[in-house]
Design an enzyme around this catalytic site. Structure first.
Site, PDB file in Angstrom:
ATOM      1  N   HIS A 287      30.504 -50.726 -15.383  1.00 31.62           N
ATOM      2  CA  HIS A 287      30.522 -49.152 -15.578  1.00 31.62           C
ATOM      3  C   HIS A 287      31.171 -48.646 -14.565  1.00 31.62           C
ATOM      4  CE1 HIS A 287      28.375 -45.626 -14.234  1.00 31.62           C
ATOM      5  NE2 HIS A 287      27.629 -45.623 -15.412  1.00 31.62           N
ATOM      6  N   ASP A 364      26.221 -55.364  -9.166  1.00 29.28           N
ATOM      7  CA  ASP A 364      25.735 -54.090  -9.843  1.00 29.28           C
ATOM      8  C   ASP A 364      24.397 -54.143 -10.418  1.00 29.28           C
ATOM      9  OD1 ASP A 364      25.187 -51.806 -10.900  1.00 29.28           O
ATOM     10  OD2 ASP A 364      27.002 -51.404 -11.787  1.00 29.28           O
ATOM     11  N   GLN A 367      21.159 -51.811 -13.814  1.00 26.37           N
ATOM     12  CA  GLN A 367      20.477 -52.319 -15.169  1.00 26.37           C
ATOM     13  C   GLN A 367      19.529 -53.540 -15.212  1.00 26.37           C
ATOM     14  OE1 GLN A 367      20.112 -49.867 -17.445  1.00 26.37           O
ATOM     15  NE2 GLN A 367      21.810 -48.678 -16.771  1.00 26.37           N
ATOM     16  N   LYS A 390      16.700 -45.443 -11.721  1.00 24.65           N
ATOM     17  CA  LYS A 390      16.498 -46.113 -12.910  1.00 24.65           C
ATOM     18  C   LYS A 390      15.469 -47.195 -12.973  1.00 24.65           C
ATOM     19  CE  LYS A 390      21.524 -46.049 -14.144  1.00 24.65           C
ATOM     20  NZ  LYS A 390      21.791 -45.191 -15.220  1.00 24.65           N
ATOM     21  N   CYS A 528      29.883 -44.312 -19.790  1.00 27.34           N
ATOM     22  CA  CYS A 528      30.592 -44.461 -18.724  1.00 27.34           C
ATOM     23  C   CYS A 528      31.118 -46.128 -18.649  1.00 27.34           C
ATOM     24  CB  CYS A 528      29.696 -44.047 -17.425  1.00 27.34           C
ATOM     25  SG  CYS A 528      29.249 -42.351 -17.296  1.00 27.34           S
TER      26      CYS A 528
HETATM   27  N1  PMP Z   1      26.196 -49.215 -12.990  1.00 24.25           N
HETATM   28  C1  PMP Z   1      25.493 -49.309 -13.897  1.00 24.25           C
HETATM   29  C2  PMP Z   1      25.641 -50.642 -14.633  1.00 24.25           C
HETATM   30  C3  PMP Z   1      24.942 -48.354 -14.312  1.00 24.25           C
HETATM   31  O1  PMP Z   1      24.197 -48.179 -15.698  1.00 24.25           O
HETATM   32  C4  PMP Z   1      25.091 -47.010 -13.830  1.00 24.25           C
HETATM   33  C5  PMP Z   1      24.255 -45.701 -14.286  1.00 24.25           C
HETATM   34  N2  PMP Z   1      24.489 -45.588 -15.625  1.00 24.25           N
HETATM   35  C6  PMP Z   1      25.615 -47.054 -12.754  1.00 24.25           C
HETATM   36  C7  PMP Z   1      26.238 -48.185 -12.156  1.00 24.25           C
HETATM   37  C8  PMP Z   1      25.724 -45.771 -12.038  1.00 24.25           C
HETATM   38  O2  PMP Z   1      24.540 -45.271 -11.339  1.00 24.25           O
HETATM   39  P1  PMP Z   1      24.122 -43.882 -10.727  1.00 24.25           P
HETATM   40  O3  PMP Z   1      24.580 -42.950 -11.671  1.00 24.25           O
HETATM   41  O4  PMP Z   1      22.687 -43.963 -10.449  1.00 24.25           O
HETATM   42  O5  PMP Z   1      24.935 -44.046  -9.387  1.00 24.25           O
END
Ligand code: PMP
Length: 568
Positions: A287, A364, A367, A390, A528
């Site tokens: 991401h 990270d 997910q 999430k 993203c």
């Molecule tokens: N890493 C991953 C794998 C994600 O899916 C996301 C959110 N889509 C993020 C980081 C960023 O998370 P946040 O926007 O809640 O900071």
């Protein structure tokens, strides 16, 4: 497709222990049961395997006495409910016309329900183009156009679905007020869970109760409400500790979310330990939140990013990851589950190899934390980050887990109140961990809501959630394969939650908007994760993503809507 818990067990078996060389050989031909993508590994791509009770042995046990849980866990039997196929689908009329997609919903206000005008068209090329044009020019989707930042949407009303094995989803759905509404005259189907999850009533109530009864700043005042608020806040930390299996609450730092957690590590650990010519090893499937903070660091220090490739299925190519782990590697930062592809990475194996080379690993978990049990001690990661929103908790709150020894060696991220022990104009000393990293008044209500979300997940049991979602993902994967011209993106043998795809000749945005007209919320775009999507020669995909409150019936509606679109 294999279940996350199985993977966890297998990888624990194969994680190497000594040198990088032994790390490689431990995943070489003959290794007991490793991942696709590992040399000699067992690909295991065809169908699901049964889930054995001992798959869950490594996880902290959850209360099996949850009313939403049928007969305890784990269980994942194959269901007799077959996905629908093209030839079973009747020609579909517009939403609200009593067609196969229309489960009893009737439009009250056709202008509101059909913002694009009459949706049905005759399937000719011109008609298709006209349909696309009306959809694309709709003022409802101003926020998809660059530079337009107005906010605001709408909706209202109820729906439920049948249980798969393991969870009483009909009962569970009653806990989520937002699911009980109609969108464009249809029951809302929330398939945008990878972007954010819906909140159970208990989370909403806990947050509201905090503001109605207990609101106070924390840690600093000798009055009853300060004591209550502090207790709730620190109680939330203990819940997080248990949820991810950390050794100590001092290893749990509250931040705004995954993004802030990674920035914190980059700017504190990174600025201290990573210098010119040093390397940070990422993967193609990260991401942006796990790319851009490292680019900042590289610009600031002269460090270099190295990127491990993925194969056509969206799996990390471990044979190519290993040589990238060199003498200059100072950190590996890898996603546990890809938000764009759904791939579950073999993080225990990666961590084993990195540690054998003396390199710490940030995982990270944005997910993974929502979908299967996580145990940071068993995984042996050095940092683990995730977001409250999430995992069915509030937005604006998230977690950085770090091993105590690492956190203690890191400088503070921000300066201010709460994080200091003594301040003079000459010199300031800091609190110990985790307060050292929590400058200013934190999101106290957010922590309370996050704690309630963790309680809720624990009452269902993360192993049961993983088993249920695994069945649902397999069902959906099979069902989507019946749609002509649909190309799945991300077909890893081990996946969670995400069903990215593109459709021949149709823009992702058009598909997303078409589904929206049937009350189905999916994400279309780059998610993203542009490098991951571009690896497949694309700029975006359509991405339905699942949670435990989703049902097979909802998948059937999605599939019918896509068949309908294809026919136009
Ligand atoms: N890493 C991953 C794998 C994600 O899916 C996301 C959110 N889509 C993020 C980081 C960023 O998370 P946040 O926007 O809640 O900071």
């Amino acid at each position: 497709m294999r279940l996350a818990n199985e993977l966890y067990r297998d990888s624990a078996v194969t994680a190497p222990s000594s040198s990088p060389t032994s790390a490689i050989s431990s995943v070489s031909p003959g290794a007991p049961d490793t991942f696709a993508g590992i040399p000699g590994g067992v690909p295991g791509t065809a169908g699901s395997r049964s889930i054995f009770p001992d798959s869950f042995a490594a996880f902290p046990t959850e209360k099996p006495d949850n009313p939403g849980l049928a007969g305890g866990y784990p269980l994942a039997t194959t269901t007799a409910h077959a996905p629908i196929h093209a030839d079973q689908v009747e020609a579909l009329g517009p939403p609200g016309s009593g067609n196969a997609l229309d489960s009893g919903a009737h439009q009250q206000d056709s202008n509101e329900v059909y913002p694009f005008g009459e949706p049905r068209c005759n399937g000719s090329f011109r008609a298709r183009e006209a349909y696309a044009d009306t959809v694309e020019s709709s003022p409802l989707f101003y926020f998809l156009r660059e530079g337009d930042s107005r906010t605001g949407l709408r909706g209202q009303e109820p729906q439920a679905g049948p249980p798969l094995s393991g969870l009483e989803v009909d009962t569970i759905r009653k806990d989520f007020p937002v699911l009980h509404q109609r969108v464009h005259g249809h029951p809302l189907i929330w398939f945008d869970n990878a972007a954010t999850t819906q909140k159970p009533r208990s989370v909403i109530d806990a947050t509201s109760r905090f503001y109605s009864r207990d609101n106070s700043n924390i840690h600093r005042a000798a009055h009853a409400l300060a004591a209550r608020a502090t207790e709730l806040y620190e109680g939330g930390r203990e819940k997080v500790r248990r949820f991810i299996g950390a050794a100590d609450t001092k290893e749990i730092v509250f931040v705004r979310g995954t993004t802030e957690a990674i920035n914190l590590v980059a700017q504190t650990y990174g600025r201290t330990h990573i210098g010119r010519g040093d390397e940070i090893l990422l993967t193609v499937m990260e991401h942006h939140a796990n790319i851009v903070p490292w680019q900042f660091l590289a610009e600031q220090t002269g460090a270099v990013l190295r990127v491990a490739p993925i194969n056509d299925a969206g799996e990390l190519v471990l044979e190519q990851f290993v040589p990238l782990l060199g003498p200059r590697t100072k950190l590996v930062a890898v996603t546990h589950v890809s938000n764009a592809l759904g791939t579950i990475n073999p993080v225990e194996t990666i961590i084993g190899m990195a540690h054998a080379a003396g390199v710490p690993v940030l995982v990270d978990g944005a997910q993974s934390a929502p979908h299967f049990p996580v145990n940071v001690q068993a995984m042996d990661c050095d940092f683990f980050v995730f977001s409250g929103h999430k995992i069915f908790g509030p937005t604006g709150i998230g977690v950085l887990y770090g091993k105590a020894a690492l956190l203690e060696g890191m400088p503070p991220y921000q300066g201010g109140g709460n994080m200091i022990s003594d301040v003079t104009f000459e010199k300031t000393t800091y609190q110990g961990i985790p307060q050292k990293f929590e400058a200013g008044t934190p999101d106290i209500a957010g922590v309370v809501g996050l704690g309630a979300a963790i309680d809720y997940l624990s009452s269902l049991g993360m192993p049961a959630i993983a088993a249920y979602e695994h069945e649902l993902l397999e069902y959906a994967t099979q069902a989507l394969s019946s749609i002509r011209g649909l190309r799945p993106i991300g077909t890893a043998a081990v996946k969670a939650s995400v069903l990215s795809f593109v459709m021949d000749g149709l823009s992702n945005e058009l598909v997303g908007r078409h589904l929206d007209r049937y009350g189905i919320a999916v994400r279309s775009g780059h998610h993203c994760a542009q490098p991951a999507v571009r690896r497949f020669g694309l700029e975006g995909t359509v991405r339905p993503s699942l949670a435990f409150y989703n049902t097979r019936d909802e998948i059937d509606v999605l599939v019918r809507a896509l068949h309908d679109l294809r026919r136009r």
